[in-house]
Design an enzyme around this catalytic site. Structure first.
Site, short mmCIF file in Angstrom:
data_model
loop_
_atom_site.label_atom_id
_atom_site.label_comp_id
_atom_site.label_asym_id
_atom_site.label_seq_id
_atom_site.Cartn_x
_atom_site.Cartn_y
_atom_site.Cartn_z
N ASP A 120 -9.90 2.65 2.12
CA ASP A 120 -9.83 2.00 3.42
C ASP A 120 -10.38 2.90 4.52
OD1 ASP A 120 -8.77 -0.49 2.78
OD2 ASP A 120 -6.70 0.19 2.92
N LYS A 166 0.81 -1.22 0.00
CA LYS A 166 0.00 0.00 0.00
C LYS A 166 0.84 1.27 0.00
CE LYS A 166 -4.10 -1.97 2.20
NZ LYS A 166 -5.06 -1.87 3.33
#
Length: 307
Positions: free
Chosen positions: A116, A80
């Site tokens: 997220d 990420k």
């Protein structure tokens, strides 16, 4: 639930890049909802462990996906943050978090987004309503930790204590949080202080890989938990981690990682297709997919909370 095309909206092809993703629910969540929205939706997995690709070299997979004509990518642990230099542009939220979980290929190039943080926000709001948030402990300062820390402060938490085995990384995240939310809203602490801050804390958010099937165990000793603490987990495979088992036995309110994965998937799907999915329906997809896991949890013998 019967899957059928509502209308012919064409093909959408995306992939997930990460490690240990063989049991990921993302393909099923995306394909079920995508097909109900009328798309010929295809979702594949690119496991960096199986491909022998280091997280730092994820750019090669991004470029291959673009060359293959994919509409976009989901990005998970451990890529990420390492994916950032390979992208052409970041959304404001992804830039603020320093982490990307969604890449969209468009005329603007490879654009990084982060779904997220709203995914955790929505899961927390629905799963732990009314939870006290004056002092929240976040364990893990990687991509997931950055997302949940920004999310919890956006929801109104008073202060976030950030702990990570890499203190420099925790300090960097705390600094970005202070810059965005205020000088008194976040601090980085050594992991040795975990017991101290949990004893005075309202809640704990766990955002490290520990607890995943390939990384069993817990980073939080059970004796540090107390019944007035709520505990939220980011890991969802398995749905019931050692930390959540310990927390339930202690009498804590708990939140598993299932809601976050469904809501972040909904956000990614919308970015890939330009069509807003039915988020309630995606939670129903999740419930069907994890029903066997939840049944196992329900059947476990329950211990009395600590007194």
């Amino acid at each position: 639930m019967t899957e059928q095309h509502i209308n012919g909206r064409g093909r959408i092809e995306v992939a997930l890049i990460g490690a240990g993703i063989g049991e990921s629910l993302s393909p099923a969540l995306h394909e079920r909802e995508g097909r109900l929205l009328g798309f010929d939706y295809r979702y594949r997995l690119e496991d960096v462990d199986q491909l022998g690709v280091e997280a730092e070299d994820v750019g090669a997979l991004v470029e291959q996906a673009r060359a293959d004509g994919l509409h976009g990518l989901n990005i998970t642990y451990p890529c990420k943050q390492t994916v950032l230099p390979t992208l052409d542009r970041l959304s404001p939220e992804a830039a603020a978090l320093g982490a990307v979980n969604t890449v969209v290929f468009s005329a603007e190039g490879a654009v990084g987004h982060n779904t997220d943080w709203p995914g955790f926000q929505q899961s927390f709001a629905s799963g732990l309503p009314g939870a006290a948030m004056q002092r929240v402990v976040v364990v893990g300062a990687g991509g997931a930790g950055a997302a949940v820390a920004h999310a919890i402060l956006s929801l109104g938490a008073g202060h976030a204590h950030i702990l990570d085995v890499d203190h420099a990384r925790a300090d960097g995240l705390a600094g970005s949080l202070r810059q965005r939310f205020g000088s008194d809203r976040a601090s980085a602490l050594d992991r040795a202080r975990l017991g101290d801050v949990l004893g005075k804390g309202d809640g704990l958010i766990h955002a490290t890989p520990t607890g995943m099937r390939d990384h069993p165990g817990t980073v939080v000793p059970a004796e540090l938990l107390h019944p007035s603490l709520w505990v939220a987990e980011v890991v969802y495979l398995p749905l019931e981690t050692q930390l959540l088992r310990d927390a339930r036995r202690c009498g804590c309110r708990t939140l598993d990682g299932g809601g976050m994965v469904a809501f972040q998937a909904a956000g990614s799907l919308e970015l890939f297709t330009g069509v807003s999915p039915d988020r309630g329906r995606m939670m129903s997809h999740l419930a069907e997919l994890v029903a066997p896991q939840r049944e196992e949890v329900r059947c476990e013998p329950q211990s009395q909370p600590s007194r």
